[in-house]
Design a protein around this motif. Sequence first.
Motif, short mmCIF file in Angstrom:
data_model
loop_
_atom_site.label_atom_id
_atom_site.label_comp_id
_atom_site.label_asym_id
_atom_site.label_seq_id
_atom_site.Cartn_x
_atom_site.Cartn_y
_atom_site.Cartn_z
N LEU A 184 -12.92 -18.14 45.75
CA LEU A 184 -12.63 -18.79 47.02
C LEU A 184 -13.68 -19.84 47.36
O LEU A 184 -13.35 -20.94 47.81
CB LEU A 184 -12.58 -17.75 48.15
N ILE A 185 -14.95 -19.51 47.13
CA ILE A 185 -16.03 -20.45 47.44
C ILE A 185 -15.91 -21.69 46.56
O ILE A 185 -16.06 -22.83 47.04
CB ILE A 185 -17.40 -19.76 47.25
N VAL A 186 -15.63 -21.51 45.27
CA VAL A 186 -15.50 -22.65 44.36
C VAL A 186 -14.32 -23.52 44.76
O VAL A 186 -14.42 -24.75 44.81
CB VAL A 186 -15.37 -22.16 42.90
N LEU A 187 -13.18 -22.91 45.06
CA LEU A 187 -12.00 -23.68 45.45
C LEU A 187 -12.25 -24.43 46.75
O LEU A 187 -11.90 -25.61 46.87
CB LEU A 187 -10.79 -22.76 45.60
N TRP A 188 -12.86 -23.76 47.73
CA TRP A 188 -13.13 -24.41 49.00
C TRP A 188 -14.08 -25.58 48.80
O TRP A 188 -13.88 -26.66 49.36
CB TRP A 188 -13.72 -23.41 49.98
N GLY A 189 -15.12 -25.37 47.99
CA GLY A 189 -16.09 -26.43 47.74
C GLY A 189 -15.45 -27.63 47.05
O GLY A 189 -15.74 -28.78 47.38
N LEU A 235 -15.33 -31.32 48.74
CA LEU A 235 -15.91 -32.49 48.09
C LEU A 235 -14.86 -33.57 47.86
O LEU A 235 -15.14 -34.76 48.00
CB LEU A 235 -16.57 -32.09 46.77
N THR A 236 -13.65 -33.17 47.50
CA THR A 236 -12.58 -34.14 47.31
C THR A 236 -12.27 -34.88 48.61
O THR A 236 -12.10 -36.09 48.63
CB THR A 236 -11.31 -33.43 46.79
N LEU A 237 -12.23 -34.14 49.70
CA LEU A 237 -11.98 -34.77 51.00
C LEU A 237 -13.10 -35.73 51.37
O LEU A 237 -12.86 -36.82 51.90
CB LEU A 237 -11.83 -33.72 52.09
N ARG A 265 -12.79 -38.98 49.44
CA ARG A 265 -11.68 -39.83 49.89
C ARG A 265 -11.91 -40.35 51.30
O ARG A 265 -11.04 -41.03 51.85
CB ARG A 265 -10.37 -39.03 49.83
N GLY A 266 -13.04 -40.04 51.91
CA GLY A 266 -13.34 -40.56 53.23
C GLY A 266 -12.69 -39.80 54.35
O GLY A 266 -12.52 -40.33 55.44
N GLY A 267 -12.33 -38.56 54.12
CA GLY A 267 -11.70 -37.78 55.17
C GLY A 267 -12.72 -37.36 56.21
O GLY A 267 -13.89 -37.15 55.91
N THR A 268 -12.27 -37.29 57.45
CA THR A 268 -13.17 -36.83 58.52
C THR A 268 -12.95 -35.34 58.76
O THR A 268 -11.83 -34.85 58.72
CB THR A 268 -12.89 -37.60 59.83
#
Length: 41
Positions: free
Chosen positions: A23-28, A32-34, A37-40
């Motif tokens: 879960l920690i790896v997937l969330w991370g 990081l992807t967000l 991509r410049g997500g807020t």
Amino acid sequence: MKNQEEFQPKGTVAILVVFVITLIVLWGTIYLTLLQRGGTV
């Protein structure tokens, strides 16, 4: 009866640890992807 009282669920603890790490790896990765991509947040 005494053996049942001293039973340690090592397999369950191991599966729980693997699940939490996953879960920690997937969330991370998603976080990081967000960020890339410049997500807020």
